[in-house]
Design an enzyme around this catalytic site. Structure first.
Site, mmCIF file in Angstrom:
data_model
loop_
_atom_site.group_PDB
_atom_site.id
_atom_site.type_symbol
_atom_site.label_atom_id
_atom_site.label_comp_id
_atom_site.label_asym_id
_atom_site.label_seq_id
_atom_site.Cartn_x
_atom_site.Cartn_y
_atom_site.Cartn_z
ATOM 1 N N ASP A 142 -63.356 -25.951 -51.456
ATOM 2 C CA ASP A 142 -61.932 -25.854 -51.753
ATOM 3 C C ASP A 142 -61.178 -25.769 -50.430
ATOM 4 O OD1 ASP A 142 -62.227 -25.762 -54.518
ATOM 5 O OD2 ASP A 142 -62.377 -23.582 -54.575
ATOM 6 N N ARG A 193 -61.602 -34.502 -52.563
ATOM 7 C CA ARG A 193 -60.726 -34.196 -53.698
ATOM 8 C C ARG A 193 -59.287 -34.127 -53.159
ATOM 9 N NH1 ARG A 193 -61.145 -28.300 -55.129
ATOM 10 N NH2 ARG A 193 -63.041 -28.813 -56.238
HETATM 11 P P1 FDA Z 1 -47.358 -30.431 -60.535
HETATM 12 O O1 FDA Z 1 -47.400 -29.045 -60.026
HETATM 13 O O2 FDA Z 1 -46.136 -31.240 -60.261
HETATM 14 O O3 FDA Z 1 -47.682 -30.405 -62.056
HETATM 15 C C1 FDA Z 1 -47.493 -31.523 -62.902
HETATM 16 C C2 FDA Z 1 -47.470 -31.009 -64.332
HETATM 17 O O4 FDA Z 1 -48.758 -30.457 -64.658
HETATM 18 C C3 FDA Z 1 -46.489 -29.847 -64.539
HETATM 19 O O5 FDA Z 1 -45.207 -30.314 -64.865
HETATM 20 C C4 FDA Z 1 -47.152 -29.115 -65.686
HETATM 21 O O6 FDA Z 1 -46.884 -29.755 -66.906
HETATM 22 C C5 FDA Z 1 -48.618 -29.260 -65.395
HETATM 23 N N1 FDA Z 1 -49.125 -28.131 -64.578
HETATM 24 C C6 FDA Z 1 -49.442 -28.124 -63.253
HETATM 25 N N2 FDA Z 1 -49.917 -26.926 -62.869
HETATM 26 C C7 FDA Z 1 -49.885 -26.145 -63.968
HETATM 27 C C8 FDA Z 1 -50.248 -24.796 -64.220
HETATM 28 N N3 FDA Z 1 -50.722 -24.001 -63.251
HETATM 29 N N4 FDA Z 1 -50.080 -24.318 -65.474
HETATM 30 C C9 FDA Z 1 -49.607 -25.106 -66.482
HETATM 31 N N5 FDA Z 1 -49.247 -26.399 -66.304
HETATM 32 C C10 FDA Z 1 -49.382 -26.914 -65.062
HETATM 33 N N6 FDA Z 1 -55.054 -26.616 -54.292
HETATM 34 C C11 FDA Z 1 -55.437 -26.256 -53.039
HETATM 35 O O7 FDA Z 1 -54.590 -25.883 -52.221
HETATM 36 N N7 FDA Z 1 -56.746 -26.303 -52.699
HETATM 37 C C12 FDA Z 1 -57.718 -26.728 -53.550
HETATM 38 O O8 FDA Z 1 -58.892 -26.758 -53.205
HETATM 39 C C13 FDA Z 1 -57.315 -27.112 -54.861
HETATM 40 N N8 FDA Z 1 -58.222 -27.544 -55.782
HETATM 41 C C14 FDA Z 1 -57.794 -28.079 -56.980
HETATM 42 C C15 FDA Z 1 -58.707 -28.659 -57.858
HETATM 43 C C16 FDA Z 1 -58.260 -29.294 -59.002
HETATM 44 C C17 FDA Z 1 -59.249 -29.927 -59.915
HETATM 45 C C18 FDA Z 1 -56.873 -29.342 -59.293
HETATM 46 C C19 FDA Z 1 -56.363 -30.056 -60.496
HETATM 47 C C20 FDA Z 1 -55.979 -28.718 -58.459
HETATM 48 C C21 FDA Z 1 -56.420 -28.069 -57.303
HETATM 49 N N9 FDA Z 1 -55.537 -27.435 -56.452
HETATM 50 C C22 FDA Z 1 -55.960 -27.042 -55.197
HETATM 51 C C23 FDA Z 1 -54.163 -27.115 -56.919
HETATM 52 C C24 FDA Z 1 -53.180 -28.200 -56.526
HETATM 53 O O9 FDA Z 1 -53.007 -28.210 -55.131
HETATM 54 C C25 FDA Z 1 -51.819 -27.980 -57.204
HETATM 55 O O10 FDA Z 1 -51.284 -26.760 -56.796
HETATM 56 C C26 FDA Z 1 -51.855 -28.017 -58.712
HETATM 57 O O11 FDA Z 1 -52.748 -28.958 -59.193
HETATM 58 C C27 FDA Z 1 -50.477 -28.367 -59.288
HETATM 59 O O12 FDA Z 1 -50.083 -29.615 -58.824
HETATM 60 P P2 FDA Z 1 -50.078 -30.967 -59.726
HETATM 61 O O13 FDA Z 1 -50.599 -32.050 -58.866
HETATM 62 O O14 FDA Z 1 -50.807 -30.745 -60.961
HETATM 63 O O15 FDA Z 1 -48.561 -31.304 -59.927
#
Ligand code: FDA
Length: 322
Positions: A142, A193
């Site tokens: 991570d 990732r």
């Molecule tokens: P965004 O935040 O814009 O979300 C898009 C939509 O998804 C939102 O409108 C909502 O509907 C839904 N959504 C997103 N997050 C949600 C939540 N917590 N609860 C409910 N709904 C939610 N970060 C990091 O710094 N280091 C890492 O190693 C990782 N590893 C990682 C693994 C995996 C498999 C994922 C999916 C994410 C991570 N992250 C991470 C977290 C990542 O950086 C980020 O903070 C979150 O995924 C939210 O960003 P989105 O890209 O989903 O977009």
């Protein structure tokens, strides 16, 4: 155009709360925050993690299991965490589950006082990488906050140079350096990732505007699809997912040659839709009793989660302590 939203205002507060020891102590001893955290965490034991992995595998979803924990302050805590990760790998392969593991470098001792070169972390990660390789599993480091970005990237380079080709890491599109890291790590064949990034970073290091973070994500995703090794696209953002699909089609990359990743408990219908469309989908499944910082970061990502939390807080007089 810059983005000042409710989440932008609350985000730094919640991220600060995620590292506050007093709040952590107070909240982790109460039942209602733990019950809420279970929306995002499979449970407190390895059995809980495995049970979630089995259920997801039955739906055709791959898994990466994450034993929760970070920023350990004692060597024995790091060694204990590594043992749980090794046990996780053994149980996953014993059951033939399509799963790998995610590991935080600071959980393995990176940053421990008295170990500036991160020797303990390297030793433990080598052992985990070798065991994972023996069991045909991938290990993703991570990506934590920017104080350890360079060390994490260098760890992946070193592990791959030592022959552990099953190790990669997350890269965060909000960091200005990430496009260069994508090129640097793709050059050594690391499977990465790509995510947006979840910590509170200074503007010298990170884009603070959502439009820029998204543009960087798009750019990094296109580069990974063109030149990377089995890209792992981690987002719940349907607009970015559509753009990634567009890049893959334009570049002639088969949906079998990359995967989407999402977090346990987040946007399950979108996960299902990707599977139905013939895409690979992996769910990040955290388990363990150190759920507090992980849970607070999930709250920080979405204001609606916070409202849910506050409603429970208002009613918590009735629930009392666990
Ligand atoms: P965004 O935040 O814009 O979300 C898009 C939509 O998804 C939102 O409108 C909502 O509907 C839904 N959504 C997103 N997050 C949600 C939540 N917590 N609860 C409910 N709904 C939610 N970060 C990091 O710094 N280091 C890492 O190693 C990782 N590893 C990682 C693994 C995996 C498999 C994922 C999916 C994410 C991570 N992250 C991470 C977290 C990542 O950086 C980020 O903070 C979150 O995924 C939210 O960003 P989105 O890209 O989903 O977009």
């Amino acid at each position: 155009m810059c983005c000042v939203t409710m989440s932008a205002g609350l985000r730094p507060l919640l991220l600060a709360a995620s590292t506050n020891p007093t709040l952590r102590r107070e909240l982790t001893h109460r039942r209602w925050p733990r019950d809420l955290a279970l929306r995002f965490v499979a449970g407190e034991t390895l059995e809980d993690g495995l049970s979630a992995a089995r259920g997801l595998a039955a739906q055709g979803k791959a898994v990466t299991l994450d034993y929760l924990g970070e920023s350990v302050t004692q060597e024995h805590e790091a060694r204990r965490a590594a043992e749980v990760v090794l046990a996780t790998l053994s149980r996953l392969s014993g059951e033939g589950l399509p799963a790998g593991v995610s590991v935080k470098p600071t959980q393995m001792g990176l940053g421990l006082p008295g170990d500036p070169d991160g020797r303990l972390c390297r030793e433990l990660l080598r052992t985990i990488a070798a065991e994972a390789e023996r069991r045909g599993a991938h290990v993703t480091l991570d990506m934590e906050d920017s104080t350890v970005t360079e060390q994490t990237v260098a760890l992946v380079e070193d592990l791959i140079a030592e022959g552990h080709r099953n190790v990669g890491c997350a890269v965060q599109s909000y960091l200005r350096r990430t496009r260069a890291d994508v090129a640097r790590l793709s050059a050594v064949g690391a499977s990465l990732r790509l995510c947006k990034g979840t910590y509170d970073e200074p503007s010298e290091l990170a884009y603070t505007c959502a439009v820029e973070v998204d543009a960087s994500f798009d750019d990094c995703a296109a580069a990974l699809l063109a030149d990377g090794t089995f890209p792992r696209i981690a987002t719940h953002d349907h607009r970015l997912i559509a753009r990634v699909k567009g890049h893959a089609a334009r570049l002639g990359v088969s949906p079998r040659d990359f995967e989407f990743q999402m977090l346990y408990g987040v946007r399950t219908p979108l996960q299902d839709a990707l599977l139905r469309d013939g895409h690979r989908l992996r769910v990040y499944v955290p388990f363990g009793d150190q759920w507090y910082p992980y849970f607070m970061r999930r709250l920080a990502e979405r204001p609606a989660n916070l409202l849910f939390f506050l409603r429970a807080l208002a009613g918590s007089g009735r629930s009392g302590r666990a």
